[in-house]
Structures are given as C-alpha cells and as structure tokens.
Motif scaffolding. Structure first.
Motif, PDB file in Angstrom:
ATOM      1  N   ALA A 109      -3.030 -14.467  -0.439  1.00  0.00           N
ATOM      2  CA  ALA A 109      -2.066 -14.612   0.681  1.00  0.00           C
ATOM      3  C   ALA A 109      -0.873 -15.487   0.515  1.00  0.00           C
ATOM      4  O   ALA A 109       0.363 -14.911   0.665  1.00  0.00           O
ATOM      5  N   ARG A 142      -0.412 -11.763   6.429  1.00  0.00           N
ATOM      6  CA  ARG A 142       0.201 -12.005   5.026  1.00  0.00           C
ATOM      7  C   ARG A 142      -0.612 -11.037   4.020  1.00  0.00           C
ATOM      8  O   ARG A 142       0.113 -10.227   3.201  1.00  0.00           O
ATOM      9  N   SER A 192       4.253 -11.972  11.264  1.00  0.00           N
ATOM     10  CA  SER A 192       4.816 -11.616  10.101  1.00  0.00           C
ATOM     11  C   SER A 192       6.306 -11.908   9.923  1.00  0.00           C
ATOM     12  O   SER A 192       6.845 -12.242   9.073  1.00  0.00           O
TER      13      SER A 192
END
Length: 229
Positions: free
Chosen positions: A36, A118, A183
C-alpha cells in the motif's frame, strides 16, 4: 552478530512449524502495509521478511514470488471488506433501511480502511492484471450485489423503490463517493482545507451520500428522512 542471526533463524523456524497460519497472517499483514505504501514495484521481499517472523525462504514457500504475495494481499483486503458486509443483516430490515445501512456501512468501511483504497488504486495502475488472475475475488464481490438485488427486489415489490433501481448501478454509485472520500483526501484537503475530514464533516458527508442514493431510488424520499447516527 553471527550468533544473533542464527538464533533469529532458529526462532523463525520454530514459529513456522508451530503455527504456520499465524506466520502466513503476519506476512500478509506486513506485506499489506508495504504494498500500500510503495506499490508492487517499490515493495521489497527483503524488507517484508525483516519486519515479520518469517524468513525470505518462508515467504517464497507460501506465496511463490513477490507477485504471488501481492495477489494474496489483494485477496485478503477484498475478503475482509466483503466479510464485514456479509455481517450486515439487511434482510431483516425494510428495503429503505436496508439500503441506507449498506450505503452508510460502505462509506464508513472505506474511510476506515485507507490501505484497501491505496491497493485498489495501485491495482488500477496495473489495469487489474492481478485481480483478473484471482479466482477468489469475483466470488467475494458477488455477495454485495446479491444483497443489493434482494433490497431492490423487495423495494420494488412493496412499491417503495423506482423500477429503474439497478443493483450493479447502485453499487457503482455507492462506491464512487466512498472511494473518492479516501483516495483524494490528501489533495482535496490541501486545496480546500480539512473541514470535511473531521468527525462532524465525515458524518455530514455520510448523510449526504445516504440522501443522494435513497433520493435516486426511493419514491418520495426527502433528505434526512433516514438519519445517519
């Protein structure tokens, strides 16, 4: 130094033999953070091994290679999200309340799991190449569509949902703001401030998303008719 390395290796071997599932879970936990943070290309097996109770050899034993580990991480995060959704007993609620619960739960689950967001962003960079290889994720993803199918069918049968209500479209509509909320948080808050990302701001946004989705689907729905608590 050589003695410490030998003791560490011995301890890892003992852990592997005594509780292999715990070792595998530990590898996945650390690998999730690494992938991530650094992506598939940036993450290194050597770093992951150093931060776990496993040796590099153990990682390859369980997952074959770095790509195999990355795919397993993807499957794990999707599985965790879908398992949480599966625990939502929307079938025990009215269609309106059931849909509101799914919307709110999706928004809150995404906000609580930035690692998932992610990793999905990273997988989109790879054009879902590793997701397509998975035999597990398509089956996992089917469960949320089934819940929405049930809610839509009952809502239409009771005359409270519009006939245009579509489960797949609803999943897309629910996921979109929930995903964007995480995001694009860094760029949005840098550009416009952090007000929306504090507890009160997130509660307001969750309410807006519930109102938006129910307003599209529920006949005669008024904003705030179903409250996010």
């Amino acid at each position: 130094m050589a003695k410490d390395t030998e003791e560490e290796t011995t301890g890892r071997k003992a852990s592997w033999k005594q509780d292999p599932e715990a070792v595998r879970a530990d590898i996945l936990r650390v690998a999730t953070d690494e992938f991530a943070a650094k992506g598939l290309s940036g993450a290194r097996i050597d770093d992951i091994a150093r931060m776990t109770k496993a040796s590099k050899r153990m990682i390859y034993y369980y997952f074959t290679d770095k790509e195999g580990l990355y795919q397993a991480v993807l499957e794990r995060v999707y599985s965790t999200l879908r398992e949480d959704e599966d625990r939502l007993k929307v079938e025990d609620l009215s269609p309106v309340d059931g849909l509101a619960l799914l919307v709110r739960a999706t928004f809150e689950a995404h906000a609580a799991t930035p690692m998932f967001i992610r990793l999905v962003m990273i997988e989109n960079i790879h054009n879902a190449e590793y997701l397509r290889r998975s035999e597990i994720v398509p089956r996992l993803n089917r469960s949320i569509i089934q819940k929405l199918e049930d809610v839509c069918a009952r809502g239409k049968a009771e005359g409270v949902f519009r006939e245009t209500a579509d489960p797949l479209e609803l999943h897309w509509l629910i996921s979109s703001p929930s995903f964007y909320n995480v995001s694009n948080r860094a760029t949005f808050s840098t550009s416009f401030g952090t007000e929306l990302f504090g507890p009160e701001g997130q509660k307001r946004l969750a309410q807006r998303v519930v109102d938006m989705i129910l307003g599209l689907v529920v006949i005669g729905y008024e904003p705030g008719q179903v409250r996010v608590e």
